[in-house]
Design a protein around this motif. Sequence first.
Motif, PDB file in Angstrom:
ATOM      1  N   THR A  76     -15.797   6.658   4.897  1.00  0.00           N
ATOM      2  CA  THR A  76     -14.614   6.280   5.697  1.00  0.00           C
ATOM      3  C   THR A  76     -13.972   7.500   6.288  1.00  0.00           C
ATOM      4  O   THR A  76     -13.523   8.226   5.395  1.00  0.00           O
ATOM      5  N   VAL A  77     -13.578   7.336   7.561  1.00  0.00           N
ATOM      6  CA  VAL A  77     -12.639   8.522   8.013  1.00  0.00           C
ATOM      7  C   VAL A  77     -11.477   7.897   8.485  1.00  0.00           C
ATOM      8  O   VAL A  77     -11.244   6.923   9.282  1.00  0.00           O
ATOM      9  N   TYR A  78     -10.511   8.345   7.830  1.00  0.00           N
ATOM     10  CA  TYR A  78      -9.062   7.523   7.993  1.00  0.00           C
ATOM     11  C   TYR A  78      -8.144   8.690   8.799  1.00  0.00           C
ATOM     12  O   TYR A  78      -8.403   9.761   8.998  1.00  0.00           O
ATOM     13  N   GLN A  79      -7.465   7.921   9.929  1.00  0.00           N
ATOM     14  CA  GLN A  79      -6.633   8.635  10.799  1.00  0.00           C
ATOM     15  C   GLN A  79      -5.808   9.724  10.397  1.00  0.00           C
ATOM     16  O   GLN A  79      -5.340  10.562  10.773  1.00  0.00           O
ATOM     17  N   ASP A  80      -4.934   9.271   9.105  1.00  0.00           N
ATOM     18  CA  ASP A  80      -4.021  10.090   8.417  1.00  0.00           C
ATOM     19  C   ASP A  80      -4.064   9.635   7.002  1.00  0.00           C
ATOM     20  O   ASP A  80      -4.646   8.498   6.497  1.00  0.00           O
ATOM     21  N   ILE A  81      -3.176  10.429   6.304  1.00  0.00           N
ATOM     22  CA  ILE A  81      -2.969  10.140   4.723  1.00  0.00           C
ATOM     23  C   ILE A  81      -2.449   8.935   4.662  1.00  0.00           C
ATOM     24  O   ILE A  81      -2.747   8.263   3.596  1.00  0.00           O
ATOM     25  N   GLN A  82      -1.649   8.351   5.420  1.00  0.00           N
ATOM     26  CA  GLN A  82      -0.773   7.161   5.096  1.00  0.00           C
ATOM     27  C   GLN A  82      -1.640   5.825   5.263  1.00  0.00           C
ATOM     28  O   GLN A  82      -1.445   5.017   4.486  1.00  0.00           O
ATOM     29  N   THR A  83      -2.853   6.038   6.111  1.00  0.00           N
ATOM     30  CA  THR A  83      -3.781   4.849   6.264  1.00  0.00           C
ATOM     31  C   THR A  83      -4.603   4.871   4.941  1.00  0.00           C
ATOM     32  O   THR A  83      -4.963   3.803   4.502  1.00  0.00           O
ATOM     33  N   ALA A  84      -4.894   6.047   4.505  1.00  0.00           N
ATOM     34  CA  ALA A  84      -5.818   6.161   3.239  1.00  0.00           C
ATOM     35  C   ALA A  84      -5.108   5.514   2.129  1.00  0.00           C
ATOM     36  O   ALA A  84      -5.577   4.918   1.389  1.00  0.00           O
ATOM     37  N   ALA A  85      -3.645   5.777   2.013  1.00  0.00           N
ATOM     38  CA  ALA A  85      -2.857   5.674   1.067  1.00  0.00           C
ATOM     39  C   ALA A  85      -2.723   4.121   1.046  1.00  0.00           C
ATOM     40  O   ALA A  85      -2.544   3.297   0.116  1.00  0.00           O
ATOM     41  N   LYS A  86      -2.569   3.397   2.284  1.00  0.00           N
ATOM     42  CA  LYS A  86      -2.479   1.887   2.346  1.00  0.00           C
ATOM     43  C   LYS A  86      -3.580   1.246   1.695  1.00  0.00           C
ATOM     44  O   LYS A  86      -3.753   0.223   0.966  1.00  0.00           O
ATOM     45  N   ALA A  87      -5.038   1.788   2.065  1.00  0.00           N
ATOM     46  CA  ALA A  87      -6.171   1.161   1.533  1.00  0.00           C
ATOM     47  C   ALA A  87      -6.130   1.536   0.081  1.00  0.00           C
ATOM     48  O   ALA A  87      -6.844   0.631  -0.739  1.00  0.00           O
ATOM     49  N   ARG A  88      -5.548   2.404  -0.600  1.00  0.00           N
ATOM     50  CA  ARG A  88      -5.460   2.771  -2.139  1.00  0.00           C
ATOM     51  C   ARG A  88      -4.652   1.902  -2.778  1.00  0.00           C
ATOM     52  O   ARG A  88      -4.734   1.448  -3.840  1.00  0.00           O
ATOM     53  N   GLU A  89      -3.651   1.048  -2.072  1.00  0.00           N
ATOM     54  CA  GLU A  89      -2.717   0.105  -2.726  1.00  0.00           C
ATOM     55  C   GLU A  89      -3.367  -1.054  -3.270  1.00  0.00           C
ATOM     56  O   GLU A  89      -2.769  -1.592  -4.240  1.00  0.00           O
ATOM     57  N   GLY A  90      -4.409  -1.419  -2.746  1.00  0.00           N
ATOM     58  CA  GLY A  90      -5.070  -2.549  -3.246  1.00  0.00           C
ATOM     59  C   GLY A  90      -6.106  -2.188  -4.274  1.00  0.00           C
ATOM     60  O   GLY A  90      -5.915  -1.125  -4.827  1.00  0.00           O
ATOM     61  N   GLY A  91      -7.056  -3.091  -4.593  1.00  0.00           N
ATOM     62  CA  GLY A  91      -8.123  -2.861  -5.500  1.00  0.00           C
ATOM     63  C   GLY A  91      -7.950  -3.274  -7.110  1.00  0.00           C
ATOM     64  O   GLY A  91      -7.128  -4.322  -7.168  1.00  0.00           O
ATOM     65  N   LEU A  92      -8.634  -2.779  -7.795  1.00  0.00           N
ATOM     66  CA  LEU A  92      -8.801  -3.299  -9.203  1.00  0.00           C
ATOM     67  C   LEU A  92      -7.156  -3.298  -9.955  1.00  0.00           C
ATOM     68  O   LEU A  92      -6.856  -4.012 -10.510  1.00  0.00           O
ATOM     69  N   SER A  93      -6.776  -1.967  -9.535  1.00  0.00           N
ATOM     70  CA  SER A  93      -5.517  -1.748 -10.099  1.00  0.00           C
ATOM     71  C   SER A  93      -4.491  -1.340  -9.304  1.00  0.00           C
ATOM     72  O   SER A  93      -4.244  -0.245  -8.786  1.00  0.00           O
ATOM     73  N   PRO A  94      -3.834  -2.416  -8.477  1.00  0.00           N
ATOM     74  CA  PRO A  94      -2.776  -2.122  -7.352  1.00  0.00           C
ATOM     75  C   PRO A  94      -1.793  -1.266  -7.607  1.00  0.00           C
ATOM     76  O   PRO A  94      -1.298  -1.081  -8.569  1.00  0.00           O
ATOM     77  N   LEU A  95      -1.291  -0.673  -6.305  1.00  0.00           N
ATOM     78  CA  LEU A  95      -0.482   0.532  -6.659  1.00  0.00           C
ATOM     79  C   LEU A  95       0.909   0.190  -5.561  1.00  0.00           C
ATOM     80  O   LEU A  95       0.387  -0.530  -4.557  1.00  0.00           O
ATOM     81  N   SER A  96       2.001   0.445  -5.770  1.00  0.00           N
ATOM     82  CA  SER A  96       3.125   0.279  -4.999  1.00  0.00           C
ATOM     83  C   SER A  96       2.765   1.345  -3.697  1.00  0.00           C
ATOM     84  O   SER A  96       2.046   2.426  -4.179  1.00  0.00           O
ATOM     85  N   PRO A  97       3.302   1.149  -2.495  1.00  0.00           N
ATOM     86  CA  PRO A  97       3.326   2.395  -1.629  1.00  0.00           C
ATOM     87  C   PRO A  97       3.841   3.647  -1.745  1.00  0.00           C
ATOM     88  O   PRO A  97       3.077   4.431  -1.505  1.00  0.00           O
ATOM     89  N   GLU A  98       4.708   3.629  -2.740  1.00  0.00           N
ATOM     90  CA  GLU A  98       5.037   4.931  -3.312  1.00  0.00           C
ATOM     91  C   GLU A  98       4.190   5.543  -4.029  1.00  0.00           C
ATOM     92  O   GLU A  98       3.865   7.023  -4.026  1.00  0.00           O
ATOM     93  N   ALA A  99       3.523   5.047  -4.977  1.00  0.00           N
ATOM     94  CA  ALA A  99       2.584   5.618  -5.990  1.00  0.00           C
ATOM     95  C   ALA A  99       1.081   5.955  -5.292  1.00  0.00           C
ATOM     96  O   ALA A  99       0.760   6.942  -5.604  1.00  0.00           O
TER      97      ALA A  99
END
Length: 306
Positions: free
Chosen positions: A178-201
């Motif tokens: 998957t190609v993300y347009q920027d780091i923020q978009t990738a981080a947003k994808a990382r927020e969900g999943g098996l172990s959710p994270l806050s936007p800051e984390a």
Amino acid sequence: MNDTAVPPKVFQSVTDFREVEWQLRNIRLAGLHWHAEPKTTSDVPVLMLHGWLDNSLTFIKLAPELASRSEVYAVDMAGHGKSGHRPEGQSYLLMDYVADVAELVENHLFASDKEQVDLVGHSLGGIVCALYAAAFPERVRNLVMIDSLGAISRPVDQTIPQLRRAIQKRLTGSGRQTVYQDIQTAAKAREGGLSPLSPEAALTLTPRNMRQEQGGYVWRTDSRLRHPTPLMMSEDQVMASLQAITTPTLFVRAESGLLANRGGLDERGQAIANLKVAHVPGGHHCHLDGNTRPVSEAIQHFLSDE
């Protein structure tokens, strides 16, 4: 009124760290080093291992606290962060992570065979630390496991189905990145999943796992980390590995972590002869996200034998 969204801040370390690399025989590991503060109380270094698909920046809040007493090193495990990837045709086997730690400790952290290390591991890192402590008790002074208490196990009758899944995935491969347009978009994808994270984390961890490519950003993390492992331990094997741990051990149990409602933890805990348990608020990333002070205080007290 300006309605432009304000990007979340990235967690910052209150103590400067530096990038480090260790060349092992078959792979290059990267990581971070927090220098011990003046007038430290311990000459035993702390070695920290992160969880699956994370990286050494998961300890950006905890490591500076521990650097008040000793040198602190956080490692990007193989395939993660800025570390190298396993060669083609290899899998990311649990025991190979343990071997990496053994080589790192023996050849890069110590100058004699009488030195010891304090181990702090989160999730997968806690599993690896526990196995290393079981196999090399003379090298480990203290062991800390954050939301982690032994390897994930499977019944023995699942051995062949597990092997089949792993080989099939190796044959089919991982597919396109998957190609993300920027780091923020990738981080947003990382927020969900098996172990959710806050936007800051998420925004703290994500950049170290990314690289620029194809006009955007792709995961630097090796895609094979998501492949099924070909062999998993049975519960009897896990219990035997925990029974082999003789070093003082702390289990940091997160109230809302991945292990919060998992059965069999009491039996696993009883298998470790010298175990203390610290109940802390928060989820799986209780050392990084939200109120991390209880985690920091529990670990500092334990390492100081208070």
